[in-house]
Structure formats: C-alpha cells, structure tokens
Design a protein around this motif. Sequence first.
Motif, mmCIF file in Angstrom:
data_model
loop_
_atom_site.group_PDB
_atom_site.id
_atom_site.type_symbol
_atom_site.label_atom_id
_atom_site.label_comp_id
_atom_site.label_asym_id
_atom_site.label_seq_id
_atom_site.Cartn_x
_atom_site.Cartn_y
_atom_site.Cartn_z
ATOM 1 N N LEU A 34 -32.215 4.130 2.291
ATOM 2 C CA LEU A 34 -30.913 4.744 2.548
ATOM 3 C C LEU A 34 -31.026 6.160 2.021
ATOM 4 O O LEU A 34 -31.271 6.374 0.833
ATOM 5 C CB LEU A 34 -29.835 3.972 1.780
ATOM 6 C CG LEU A 34 -28.443 4.582 1.702
ATOM 7 C CD1 LEU A 34 -27.849 4.780 3.088
ATOM 8 C CD2 LEU A 34 -27.525 3.687 0.870
ATOM 9 N N GLY A 46 -32.544 -12.503 12.777
ATOM 10 C CA GLY A 46 -31.956 -12.940 14.042
ATOM 11 C C GLY A 46 -32.159 -11.920 15.147
ATOM 12 O O GLY A 46 -32.561 -12.254 16.255
ATOM 13 N N LEU A 47 -31.925 -10.669 14.791
ATOM 14 C CA LEU A 47 -32.099 -9.600 15.766
ATOM 15 C C LEU A 47 -33.547 -9.543 16.244
ATOM 16 O O LEU A 47 -33.813 -9.416 17.449
ATOM 17 C CB LEU A 47 -31.702 -8.264 15.119
ATOM 18 C CG LEU A 47 -31.718 -7.021 15.985
ATOM 19 C CD1 LEU A 47 -30.636 -6.049 15.518
ATOM 20 C CD2 LEU A 47 -33.062 -6.318 15.919
ATOM 21 N N VAL A 48 -34.472 -9.644 15.313
ATOM 22 C CA VAL A 48 -35.889 -9.587 15.678
ATOM 23 C C VAL A 48 -36.238 -10.729 16.632
ATOM 24 O O VAL A 48 -36.918 -10.514 17.643
ATOM 25 C CB VAL A 48 -36.780 -9.640 14.421
ATOM 26 C CG1 VAL A 48 -38.234 -9.862 14.813
ATOM 27 C CG2 VAL A 48 -36.646 -8.353 13.618
ATOM 28 N N PHE A 58 -32.622 -0.809 -0.122
ATOM 29 C CA PHE A 58 -31.812 -2.012 0.078
ATOM 30 C C PHE A 58 -32.644 -3.012 0.862
ATOM 31 O O PHE A 58 -33.605 -2.650 1.527
ATOM 32 C CB PHE A 58 -30.505 -1.670 0.813
ATOM 33 C CG PHE A 58 -30.703 -1.191 2.220
ATOM 34 C CD1 PHE A 58 -30.892 0.164 2.487
ATOM 35 C CD2 PHE A 58 -30.689 -2.079 3.288
ATOM 36 C CE1 PHE A 58 -31.074 0.612 3.781
ATOM 37 C CE2 PHE A 58 -30.875 -1.633 4.589
ATOM 38 C CZ PHE A 58 -31.071 -0.289 4.832
ATOM 39 N N ASP A 59 -32.268 -4.284 0.748
ATOM 40 C CA ASP A 59 -32.998 -5.274 1.545
ATOM 41 C C ASP A 59 -32.242 -5.520 2.828
ATOM 42 O O ASP A 59 -31.039 -5.288 2.916
ATOM 43 C CB ASP A 59 -33.182 -6.566 0.759
ATOM 44 C CG ASP A 59 -31.857 -7.213 0.445
ATOM 45 O OD1 ASP A 59 -31.238 -7.764 1.376
ATOM 46 O OD2 ASP A 59 -31.428 -7.148 -0.726
ATOM 47 N N GLY A 60 -32.960 -5.924 3.841
ATOM 48 C CA GLY A 60 -32.338 -6.100 5.154
ATOM 49 C C GLY A 60 -32.622 -7.487 5.688
ATOM 50 O O GLY A 60 -33.056 -7.654 6.827
ATOM 51 N N ASP A 61 -32.362 -8.478 4.840
ATOM 52 C CA ASP A 61 -32.713 -9.853 5.186
ATOM 53 C C ASP A 61 -32.060 -10.317 6.485
ATOM 54 O O ASP A 61 -32.626 -11.114 7.209
ATOM 55 C CB ASP A 61 -32.290 -10.784 4.046
ATOM 56 C CG ASP A 61 -32.948 -10.376 2.734
ATOM 57 O OD1 ASP A 61 -34.079 -9.866 2.797
ATOM 58 O OD2 ASP A 61 -32.331 -10.562 1.672
ATOM 59 N N GLU A 62 -30.861 -9.815 6.775
ATOM 60 C CA GLU A 62 -30.146 -10.312 7.949
ATOM 61 C C GLU A 62 -30.732 -9.800 9.264
ATOM 62 O O GLU A 62 -30.111 -9.920 10.308
ATOM 63 C CB GLU A 62 -28.656 -9.986 7.859
ATOM 64 C CG GLU A 62 -28.317 -8.539 7.577
ATOM 65 C CD GLU A 62 -28.063 -8.278 6.099
ATOM 66 O OE1 GLU A 62 -29.062 -8.258 5.337
ATOM 67 O OE2 GLU A 62 -26.901 -8.079 5.708
ATOM 68 N N HIS A 74 -41.163 -3.651 11.142
ATOM 69 C CA HIS A 74 -39.989 -2.886 11.549
ATOM 70 C C HIS A 74 -39.661 -1.798 10.537
ATOM 71 O O HIS A 74 -39.992 -1.894 9.365
ATOM 72 C CB HIS A 74 -38.787 -3.799 11.763
ATOM 73 C CG HIS A 74 -38.418 -4.615 10.564
ATOM 74 N ND1 HIS A 74 -38.893 -5.890 10.366
ATOM 75 C CD2 HIS A 74 -37.625 -4.344 9.513
ATOM 76 C CE1 HIS A 74 -38.398 -6.371 9.253
ATOM 77 N NE2 HIS A 74 -37.628 -5.455 8.693
ATOM 78 N N TRP A 75 -39.035 -0.772 11.048
ATOM 79 C CA TRP A 75 -38.564 0.344 10.229
ATOM 80 C C TRP A 75 -37.053 0.356 10.331
ATOM 81 O O TRP A 75 -36.510 0.388 11.430
ATOM 82 C CB TRP A 75 -39.047 1.674 10.800
ATOM 83 C CG TRP A 75 -40.426 2.056 10.452
ATOM 84 C CD1 TRP A 75 -41.304 1.355 9.679
ATOM 85 C CD2 TRP A 75 -41.109 3.245 10.863
ATOM 86 N NE1 TRP A 75 -42.492 2.048 9.599
ATOM 87 C CE2 TRP A 75 -42.391 3.209 10.308
ATOM 88 C CE3 TRP A 75 -40.744 4.344 11.647
ATOM 89 C CZ2 TRP A 75 -43.323 4.212 10.506
ATOM 90 C CZ3 TRP A 75 -41.668 5.348 11.843
ATOM 91 C CH2 TRP A 75 -42.949 5.284 11.277
ATOM 92 N N LEU A 76 -36.406 0.371 9.210
ATOM 93 C CA LEU A 76 -34.949 0.530 9.228
ATOM 94 C C LEU A 76 -34.578 1.555 8.169
ATOM 95 O O LEU A 76 -34.953 1.413 7.006
ATOM 96 C CB LEU A 76 -34.257 -0.802 8.934
ATOM 97 C CG LEU A 76 -32.732 -0.712 8.760
ATOM 98 C CD1 LEU A 76 -32.057 -0.191 10.005
ATOM 99 C CD2 LEU A 76 -32.158 -2.073 8.370
ATOM 100 N N GLN A 77 -33.890 2.575 8.574
ATOM 101 C CA GLN A 77 -33.439 3.587 7.631
ATOM 102 C C GLN A 77 -31.985 3.932 7.943
ATOM 103 O O GLN A 77 -31.630 4.104 9.099
ATOM 104 C CB GLN A 77 -34.278 4.861 7.740
ATOM 105 C CG GLN A 77 -35.643 4.739 7.114
ATOM 106 C CD GLN A 77 -36.432 6.037 7.128
ATOM 107 O OE1 GLN A 77 -37.591 6.034 6.790
ATOM 108 N NE2 GLN A 77 -35.810 7.136 7.515
ATOM 109 N N LEU A 78 -31.205 4.049 6.888
ATOM 110 C CA LEU A 78 -29.820 4.480 7.064
ATOM 111 C C LEU A 78 -29.685 5.891 6.508
ATOM 112 O O LEU A 78 -30.320 6.240 5.504
ATOM 113 C CB LEU A 78 -28.862 3.545 6.314
ATOM 114 C CG LEU A 78 -28.941 2.058 6.655
ATOM 115 C CD1 LEU A 78 -27.848 1.283 5.916
ATOM 116 C CD2 LEU A 78 -28.813 1.826 8.156
#
Lengths: 152, 152
Positions: free
Chosen positions: A95, A113-115, A106-110, A129-133
């Motif tokens: 973030l 399902g999307l994956v 932060f963790d992005g456990d949820e 995967h890459w996730l950045q806010l």
Amino acid sequence: MIEERVQEWLGRLQACGCRLTGPRYILVEILARADRALNPQELHAIASQRYPSLGLVSVYRTLERLESLHLIQRVHQPDKCQAYIAAFDGHQHLLLCSQCGRVRFFDGDELGGLVRRVEQESGYRVEDHWLQLFGLCDQCQALQGNEVVLYE
Amino acid sequence: MIEERVQEWLGRLQACGCRLTGPRYILVEILARADRALNPQELHAIASQRYPSLGLVSVYRTLERLESLHLIQRVHQPDKCQAYIAAFDGHQHLLLCSQCGRVRFFDGDELGGLVRRVEQESGYRVEDHWLQLFGLCDQCQALQGNEVVLYE
DNA sequence: GCTTATAATGAAAAAGATTTTCAATAGTAA
DNA sequence: TTACTATTGAAAATCTTTTTCATTATAAGC
C-alpha cells in the motif's frame, strides 16, 4: 525490531561469504530502516551524507546482492520502477502513499476466489500475482496536499 | 473488431490535430493488433520490417502520444516496465503469460471488500489499485515449456 | 491541382541510467 | 603480521531516452 533486521541482513551477507565493509553497513542500515522505496540515485544521495566517498557503482552492486538474497524487493510505481524496499515475510502486498511514497504491507488472503474464477474463465494456470494499492497516508491526508515531507 | 480499433485510434489522432503519416499508420496497426505488451525496441523492430526508414525516435513519440490519449497503457513486468498494450475499457486488470507474454483482461469487482478493510486498518485513503496475475496461458501449458512462440 | 503553414520525420547529439573493466584498497582467515 | 581475494571507486563502455534541428510531407485554403 529494525535494529534486529540490520543485524540479520549483515549476518546473511556474511553467511554467504560477503565481507562487511563500510559501504555495506551504511546501505544495509538505510534500506532496513526505510519506510519507502528508494532507487539507486536516492539511496546514493542519502548514503553519501554519511560516507562521502561512496560510489554509485557500489550502490548498484549492493542492491543486486541484497535482492538476490531476497532481503529487499523491487517496487514498481507509475513514475519509478527501479526502487527497492525491505522484502516482507510471507505473502504480502503493498500500500503506497501516492504523495510521500510511504509504504505499508497488507495481506490479501481473500484473493483466492478471484484467482480461481480467472483461471476457469481464461484457461491460464495462475502462478503469481501482484497487488498494489495507491492512496493518501494519514499524514498526507492531514496536510491536505500542502507540503510533502520526504526523507530526512 | 480489431480493424475498428485501428480506425478509431486513427480518428482520435486526427481529432486532436495530429496528422496521419506512414509511421503512425504502421505503429497504430501493430499496437492495436498486439496481444502482448511491446517495448520501444520490439515495436521498432517489428515496424521496421514494413517501414525500413522508421526511426526509433518516432516510436517513442508515437507511444507518448497514444498514451496521452489513453489509447495504450504501460504494462509493468518483472523484466520490462516500458512495454505498452492497448488500453482496456472500464476497470479491468491484466493476466499475463509469464512464458510468451500474451495478455488477457479480466475484471476484479470483488476487490472492494479488501480495499475497505485495508483502508480501515491503515488509515490510508485508497485511490487506485494495480492487480496483475501471472501464469501460463493454455498454449504454453500445452507446449509444456518446450518452446516459446513469440511475435511473428 | 497548386501553394502554404506547420506538424512530423530521421539523423545526430546530448543526457541519463546501468554495466563493465581495472588497479588499488581493505576485510578476513591463518 | 601476512597473504589471499572480495570489494571498492574511477573511468570507460553500453544502453536507453530525450533534445535539437534541418528536411519532408500532410492537410487546409485557394
């Protein structure tokens, strides 16, 4: 906590046959303490204050070494992609404050399902995967964008 | 569908006072058809086959123009960060094949809950997010990593 | 079709970022 | 203290990207 991280990194460097030198002490300490991603030039500028003879080449070499040991990780941002920050433990995401650059994890456990949905729809086998806010941190919200407090 | 995209891009260029030139026709056509992100060098190499006198500078300039019109978007990957692909409509995310680079889009509507959780935990006001999935596309799974089929 | 204004072009130079080379230096183990 | 060699910084080399500039060519007006 941060001090332990510095010691751990130095230990890890030594464990793989690296020597502990002046430039490395400085660079490890700065990177282990930084709360935002630094690129080679920024890192060199900060480290030079305490070690004036430091060469930019050593910054590149140290970043390369620390990254190969997975102690730091590269951070991609709209304006710079060659910046590094301490690598996190486990699977975490970033973030970033789009004003001052401060970073939190932060963790992005949820995301599971999307994956799975995307895998079914696309036929791809997803491996990473890459996730950045991006947003405004509390401090920059308070300042209402009047000033930016950078590294000091 | 793709042909329409080419026409639309050319129209958008003309609409903002740009002239339609040889280099632009070629570059627009390649970018509008591409199913993976191309960087300036790759784009120049491909376009030069059909337009040998094309300068690399024109590639940079055209990419800049198309990006400012939001017709293409920059794609960040572990090994290259200066690659571009057609911009998608609405809010979509990228799924990239880590072997051949092929790109697909997907929507990530179920991200809202995660964003709200992170906002509450961190105090940040989240304004934007990047989500990219990496994996093997169906073709590359079938090939079992024996060969890579690149642009041709 | 012809003329004209000027956007766009490619070559070359400049600027920046990153990597390589190499002799001198300085950790570290003996 | 010595010897080995990893590390260093300076300089050169390599790439990537941007700027400069004279020339070319698009598109609008006649």
